[in-house]
Motif scaffolding. Structure first.
Motif, PDB file in Angstrom:
ATOM      1  N   ILE A  15       0.848  -1.184   0.000  1.00  0.00           N
ATOM      2  CA  ILE A  15       0.000   0.000   0.000  1.00  0.00           C
ATOM      3  C   ILE A  15       0.886   1.237   0.000  1.00  0.00           C
ATOM      4  CG2 ILE A  15      -1.882  -1.175   1.192  1.00  0.00           C
ATOM      5  CD1 ILE A  15      -0.995   0.267   3.754  1.00  0.00           C
ATOM      6  N   LYS A  16       0.263   2.402  -0.102  1.00  0.00           N
ATOM      7  CA  LYS A  16       0.999   3.661  -0.139  1.00  0.00           C
ATOM      8  C   LYS A  16       0.906   4.352   1.223  1.00  0.00           C
ATOM      9  CE  LYS A  16       2.009   3.396  -4.534  1.00  0.00           C
ATOM     10  NZ  LYS A  16       3.374   3.249  -5.019  1.00  0.00           N
ATOM     11  N   GLU A  17       2.054   4.594   1.815  1.00  0.00           N
ATOM     12  CA  GLU A  17       2.118   5.231   3.132  1.00  0.00           C
ATOM     13  C   GLU A  17       2.815   6.580   3.006  1.00  0.00           C
ATOM     14  OE1 GLU A  17       3.636   3.134   6.915  1.00  0.00           O
ATOM     15  OE2 GLU A  17       5.299   4.427   6.294  1.00  0.00           O
ATOM     16  N   SER A  18       2.203   7.605   3.564  1.00  0.00           N
ATOM     17  CA  SER A  18       2.796   8.945   3.552  1.00  0.00           C
ATOM     18  C   SER A  18       3.110   9.349   4.987  1.00  0.00           C
ATOM     19  CB  SER A  18       1.820   9.948   2.923  1.00  0.00           C
ATOM     20  OG  SER A  18       2.448  11.204   2.753  1.00  0.00           O
ATOM     21  N   LYS A  19       4.367   9.699   5.246  1.00  0.00           N
ATOM     22  CA  LYS A  19       4.799  10.118   6.587  1.00  0.00           C
ATOM     23  C   LYS A  19       4.728  11.641   6.660  1.00  0.00           C
ATOM     24  CE  LYS A  19       8.194   7.449   5.554  1.00  0.00           C
ATOM     25  NZ  LYS A  19       7.484   6.457   4.739  1.00  0.00           N
ATOM     26  N   VAL A  20       3.951  12.161   7.599  1.00  0.00           N
ATOM     27  CA  VAL A  20       3.669  13.602   7.650  1.00  0.00           C
ATOM     28  C   VAL A  20       3.780  14.109   9.083  1.00  0.00           C
ATOM     29  CG1 VAL A  20       2.106  13.455   5.673  1.00  0.00           C
ATOM     30  CG2 VAL A  20       1.177  13.223   7.968  1.00  0.00           C
ATOM     31  N   THR A  21       3.940  15.427   9.195  1.00  0.00           N
ATOM     32  CA  THR A  21       3.899  16.043  10.514  1.00  0.00           C
ATOM     33  C   THR A  21       2.444  16.235  10.932  1.00  0.00           C
ATOM     34  OG1 THR A  21       4.122  18.190   9.442  1.00  0.00           O
ATOM     35  CG2 THR A  21       6.130  17.201  10.305  1.00  0.00           C
ATOM     36  N   ALA A  22       2.250  16.519  12.210  1.00  0.00           N
ATOM     37  CA  ALA A  22       0.894  16.531  12.763  1.00  0.00           C
ATOM     38  C   ALA A  22       0.010  17.613  12.149  1.00  0.00           C
ATOM     39  CB  ALA A  22       0.965  16.719  14.281  1.00  0.00           C
ATOM     40  N   ASN A  23       0.606  18.721  11.671  1.00  0.00           N
ATOM     41  CA  ASN A  23      -0.214  19.818  11.131  1.00  0.00           C
ATOM     42  C   ASN A  23      -0.510  19.666   9.645  1.00  0.00           C
ATOM     43  OD1 ASN A  23       2.364  20.249  10.228  1.00  0.00           O
ATOM     44  ND2 ASN A  23       2.331  22.462  10.536  1.00  0.00           N
ATOM     45  N   ARG A 112      11.904   3.089  12.220  1.00  0.00           N
ATOM     46  CA  ARG A 112      12.496   2.418  11.049  1.00  0.00           C
ATOM     47  C   ARG A 112      13.983   2.709  10.901  1.00  0.00           C
ATOM     48  NH1 ARG A 112       7.598   3.261   7.202  1.00  0.00           N
ATOM     49  NH2 ARG A 112       6.313   1.486   7.775  1.00  0.00           N
ATOM     50  N   PHE A 113      14.408   3.936  11.255  1.00  0.00           N
ATOM     51  CA  PHE A 113      15.786   4.345  10.947  1.00  0.00           C
ATOM     52  C   PHE A 113      16.594   4.741  12.176  1.00  0.00           C
ATOM     53  CE2 PHE A 113      13.013   5.831   7.389  1.00  0.00           C
ATOM     54  CZ  PHE A 113      13.344   4.828   6.498  1.00  0.00           C
ATOM     55  N   GLY A 114      15.968   4.718  13.347  1.00  0.00           N
ATOM     56  CA  GLY A 114      16.698   5.080  14.553  1.00  0.00           C
ATOM     57  C   GLY A 114      16.610   6.568  14.852  1.00  0.00           C
ATOM     58  N   ARG A 115      17.198   6.954  15.994  1.00  0.00           N
ATOM     59  CA  ARG A 115      17.122   8.343  16.438  1.00  0.00           C
ATOM     60  C   ARG A 115      17.830   9.310  15.496  1.00  0.00           C
ATOM     61  NH1 ARG A 115      13.127   9.045  20.123  1.00  0.00           N
ATOM     62  NH2 ARG A 115      13.063   7.260  21.551  1.00  0.00           N
ATOM     63  N   GLU A 116      18.724   8.796  14.670  1.00  0.00           N
ATOM     64  CA  GLU A 116      19.497   9.673  13.781  1.00  0.00           C
ATOM     65  C   GLU A 116      18.813   9.888  12.433  1.00  0.00           C
ATOM     66  OE1 GLU A 116      20.705   6.803  15.109  1.00  0.00           O
ATOM     67  OE2 GLU A 116      21.576   7.776  16.867  1.00  0.00           O
ATOM     68  N   TRP A 117      17.518   9.615  12.328  1.00  0.00           N
ATOM     69  CA  TRP A 117      16.847   9.689  11.022  1.00  0.00           C
ATOM     70  C   TRP A 117      16.906  11.082  10.417  1.00  0.00           C
ATOM     71  CZ3 TRP A 117      12.716  12.900  10.130  1.00  0.00           C
ATOM     72  CH2 TRP A 117      12.040  13.405  11.240  1.00  0.00           C
ATOM     73  N   LYS A 118      16.986  12.131  11.248  1.00  0.00           N
ATOM     74  CA  LYS A 118      16.994  13.492  10.710  1.00  0.00           C
ATOM     75  C   LYS A 118      18.272  13.805   9.946  1.00  0.00           C
ATOM     76  CE  LYS A 118      13.822  15.609  14.027  1.00  0.00           C
ATOM     77  NZ  LYS A 118      13.611  16.708  14.999  1.00  0.00           N
ATOM     78  N   THR A 119      19.312  13.029  10.170  1.00  0.00           N
ATOM     79  CA  THR A 119      20.567  13.272   9.452  1.00  0.00           C
ATOM     80  C   THR A 119      20.643  12.509   8.138  1.00  0.00           C
ATOM     81  OG1 THR A 119      21.700  11.450  10.580  1.00  0.00           O
ATOM     82  CG2 THR A 119      21.743  13.623  11.636  1.00  0.00           C
ATOM     83  N   ARG A 120      19.657  11.671   7.868  1.00  0.00           N
ATOM     84  CA  ARG A 120      19.658  10.913   6.610  1.00  0.00           C
ATOM     85  C   ARG A 120      19.307  11.839   5.453  1.00  0.00           C
ATOM     86  NH1 ARG A 120      18.894   5.131   7.284  1.00  0.00           N
ATOM     87  NH2 ARG A 120      18.015   5.084   5.195  1.00  0.00           N
ATOM     88  N   ASP A 121      19.899  11.559   4.291  1.00  0.00           N
ATOM     89  CA  ASP A 121      19.628  12.398   3.116  1.00  0.00           C
ATOM     90  C   ASP A 121      18.823  11.659   2.054  1.00  0.00           C
ATOM     91  OD1 ASP A 121      21.448  10.594   2.257  1.00  0.00           O
ATOM     92  OD2 ASP A 121      22.966  12.037   1.604  1.00  0.00           O
ATOM     93  N   LEU A 123      15.460  10.462   2.657  1.00  0.00           N
ATOM     94  CA  LEU A 123      14.031  10.410   2.954  1.00  0.00           C
ATOM     95  C   LEU A 123      13.225  11.318   2.036  1.00  0.00           C
ATOM     96  CD1 LEU A 123      13.974  10.271   6.852  1.00  0.00           C
ATOM     97  CD2 LEU A 123      13.814   8.410   5.210  1.00  0.00           C
ATOM     98  N   GLY A 124      13.866  12.299   1.419  1.00  0.00           N
ATOM     99  CA  GLY A 124      13.191  13.145   0.436  1.00  0.00           C
ATOM    100  C   GLY A 124      11.998  13.910   0.967  1.00  0.00           C
TER     101      GLY A 124
END
Length: 713
Positions: A15-23, A112-121, A123-124
């Motif tokens: 299926i298609k999953e979209s990861k979004v912020t709460a707002n 899925r990616f651990g606490r360091e996910w924000k440093t990954r390039d 995720l687009g």
């Protein structure tokens, strides 16, 4: 949205999953149909299941629209979720690729990616902005540009300034980021209008000829006191009935044809709505009504302006010269539009053929890949490699398989991008796409050697410096005019310098549209399978014709390879190019359909005017036959009339096509709308149409009885 597995097991649905912020939903101004949307606290949820909002379609498909869906649990790619809300019907997100599930970005990325996910390039992320009231877009762009450049000042590439451009979330309204599929679609809107114009011209021609045969009837009605306005209203009503019937048939055709077109052009796309709804139906009826109005104007004017006395005194039908010119002009317009659409269809069809046959540097049409995923991503490299080796062993015996190899990475897939250095000389801003490659993988992929030699087992001994292969374009760029064999490259400023032993045909990393750049392949003894990269089994087929059978057999062969297998992907490597084929298929299939429609309309219209002309010239043909004219002379006379009209339309259509070619020039691949062959095709096809449409009327002209014709007056 990204593709994720629903549930567990190797055959789990995607299926298609979209990861979004709460707002996210607040930004888009959407209200939930059931339950609630995401909250900021959902991003920090540490419970067993993360919050999820599901689409209306997903609710109907997997929960049968039951209220019990709220609070229900499911997993996607091993992350557990609990349903907290349901989006309203028709809302699937701002993307063309409709989402099924919306998940909180922080919570899911952390799992899925651990606490360091924000440093990954990789995720687009995409930023959505809702402008405040009365804030100009340009002012917001300027402010955002300042902010983003302030953020990246500490980055390695900080010297390269960013510029923020705001655009609508609808791709067709974006500033300059329209995808090829969107651009093709906008051209197809114009093409569909051209078909509508051709239909309008055809209907006007047929109604005009019908009106000419009813002049005496109309004169009688006028003579007994029926007003001209009432007669015109009758003609309009007759046309509207025809148009309404045509509109209803069009709705049926659009319903069936739209589904067929989606399956042909976008085979893997999930659609949020059907091809037909109330708006489309209303638009079809509106178009039919407009066509009826336009097509009725000329016949109504001519019929209601008839000279009653003259029409009643005449026992035979009469056709004025101006009427004949109008009919021929309308016919020429149809032919011209047919030429325009035939040229477009030929250009897109050639582009699609060139894309399918383009040399990507590997044998795309003969390669299949197998990739595994496991419930626990804790397998070490040796275990992963053992699994891939076992899968390769099982697949080797399948009929139609020529060669099987294990690989850590592939063209058209993941790769490493590095800066490349030449000893004592840095190549400014030149990067290379780097793949690790074993000697066996060279032949499996079908790499082509231009100069030097391929890798051999003796080149990749443990502890040694493994040599590289370099692409032809890379060799020309790094060593212009010099033989690269024996030269060396570095992937960091410091040694070792790695020798170049061979030059291979250019390999495109992702797209057949991209220019051939610097591509290097470094030898390795065995695929380097790590915990973060699972590796592939690469299958080379004996023939592209056995693709489907080998995929099915391979899937069955490796399905039980481990009991903790959570996903199994067996697919052609060409699937990676699907997004590039889509706009070309859309243009080729739809332009071809439109061209066929206009050719059919032109055939009907040309047959109609020639049959009508023969009927009106009965006396002429009878007199000519009485005076000794041969059947061949009469046939030539009818065919000549059709060829003159078609010839004029072809010339006009070629001029229009030449002028309009710039509208699709950037959408084509290795072809041009100004190539002479499509114009030649159009001329030949429409000449054959003219001949086919002339046969029956011409034969009818030879069967006129001279005695009957002479007694007609």
């Amino acid at each position: 949205p990204s593709s994720v597995r629903l549930g567990r097991g190797p055959m789990a649905l995607r299926i298609k999953e979209s990861k979004v912020t709460a707002n996210y939903f607040d930004i888009l101004g959407v209200k939930p149909l059931r339950g609630r949307f995401l909250r900021p606290s959902d991003d920090n949820e540490t419970g067993d299941a993360a919050a999820a909002v599901i689409s209306y379609g997903f609710w109907q498909r997997h929960f049968a629209g039951a209220d019990s869906a709220l609070g229900a649990h499911f997993t996607t790619s091993d992350v557990p979720f609990v349903v907290v809300g349901i989006a309203p019907s028709g809302f699937t997100g701002p993307e063309v690729d409709a989402a099924d599930v919306w998940a909180p970005l922080g919570a899911v990325a952390t799992r899925r990616f651990g606490r360091e996910w924000k440093t990954r390039d990789d995720l687009g992320p995409v930023v959505l902005v809702r402008l405040g009231a009365n804030i100009p877009a340009k002012a917001a762009e300027t402010e955002a540009t300042v902010l983003i450049n302030r953020v990246v000042e500490t980055e390695e590439m900080a010297s390269e300034k960013r510029t923020v451009v705001l655009g609508s979330i609808l791709e067709a309204r974006g500033p300059s980021q329209q995808t090829p599929a969107v651009k093709v679609s906008t051209r197809l809107v114009v093409a569909s209008l051209l078909v509508l114009v051709a239909a309008c011209a055809n209907l006007a021609n047929l109604l005009l000829m019908r009106a000419l045969t009813r002049r005496r009837e109309m004169a009688l009605r006028l003579a007994i006191g029926i007003s001209r306005i009432r007669l015109a209203s009758q003609l309009l009503l007759e046309s509207l009935i025809v148009a309404l019937g045509g509109s209803l048939l069009a709705v049926v055709a659009a319903r069936w044809g739209g589904v067929a077109l989606r399956q042909l052009v976008f085979p893997d796309q999930q659609w949020a709505s059907s091809t037909m709804d109330l708006r489309v139906f209303a638009f079809a009826v509106l178009c039919g009504t407009v066509v009826a109005l336009l097509a009725t104007i000329a016949p109504a004017i001519r019929m209601t302006r008839a000279d009653v006395g003259q029409e009643l005194r005449s026992a035979a039908s009469r056709v004025t010269q101006s009427t004949g010119r109008l009919r021929q002009s309308l016919m020429a317009v149809q032919v011209a539009l047919s030429v325009l659409l035939i040229v477009g269809a030929a250009a897109f069809s050639k582009s699609l053929h060139e894309a399918y046959t383009f040399d990507m540097g590997i044998d795309v049409d003969r390669l299949v890949t197998i990739r595994f995923s496991f419930e626990k991503d804790t397998l070490n490299a040796a275990t992963r490699l053992a699994i891939l080796d076992e899968a390769a062993r099982r697949v080797r015996g399948i009929a139609g398989v020529e060669q099987v190899t294990v690989a850590s990475g592939l063209p058209l897939g993941s790769h490493i991008g590095l800066r490349i250095y030449i000893p004592e000389r840095e190549i400014p801003k030149t990067g290379t796409v780097l793949w690790n490659i074993t000697p066996e993988l060279q032949s499996t992929l079908g790499l082509r050697l231009v100069r030097g030699r391929f890798l051999e087992s003796r080149d990749v001994v443990p502890g040694g410096v493994h040599p590289v292969l370099i692409s032809e374009a890379g060799a020309k760029q790094l060593w212009p005019g010099v033989d690269p064999i024996g030269r060396c490259v570095q992937f960091r400023p410091a040694p070792p310098c790695i020798p170049v032993i061979g030059v291979i045909r250019d390999v495109r990393p992702h797209s057949f549209h991209q220019d051939a750049g610097v591509v290097t392949m470094i030898g390795e003894e065995r695929p380097n399978i790590t915990n973060t990269f699972q590796g592939f089994v690469v299958i080379r087929l004996k023939s592209p014709n056995v693709m489907s059978s080998v995929i099915g057999a391979s899937q069955r062969a490796v399905l039980d390879i481990r009991n903790d297998l959570s996903a199994l992907e067996v697919r052609p490597i060409a699937n990676a190019l699907e997004w590039e084929y889509q706009p070309l298929r859309l243009g080729a299939y739809t332009f071809s359909s439109f061209a066929i429609l206009t050719i059919i309309l032109a055939t009907i219209g040309l047959y109609g005017i020639l049959a009508f002309s023969v009927a009106q010239r009965t006396n002429e043909f009878g007199i000519r036959a009485a005076l000794g004219a041969q059947a061949r002379d009469l046939i030539v006379s009818v065919v000549r009339e059709g060829m003159i009209v078609v010839g004029a339309g072809v010339v006009l259509g070629m001029a229009l096509s030449w002028y309009a070619s710039t509208a699709i020039a950037t959408l084509l691949f290795q072809s041009s709308a100004r190539d002479m062959m499509p114009y030649l095709y159009a001329a030949v096809v429409l000449t054959l149409v003219a001949l086919a449409a002339s046969i029956v009327p011409a034969r009818r002209a030879t069967r006129v009885d001279p005695a009957i014709a002479l007694r007609a007056e």
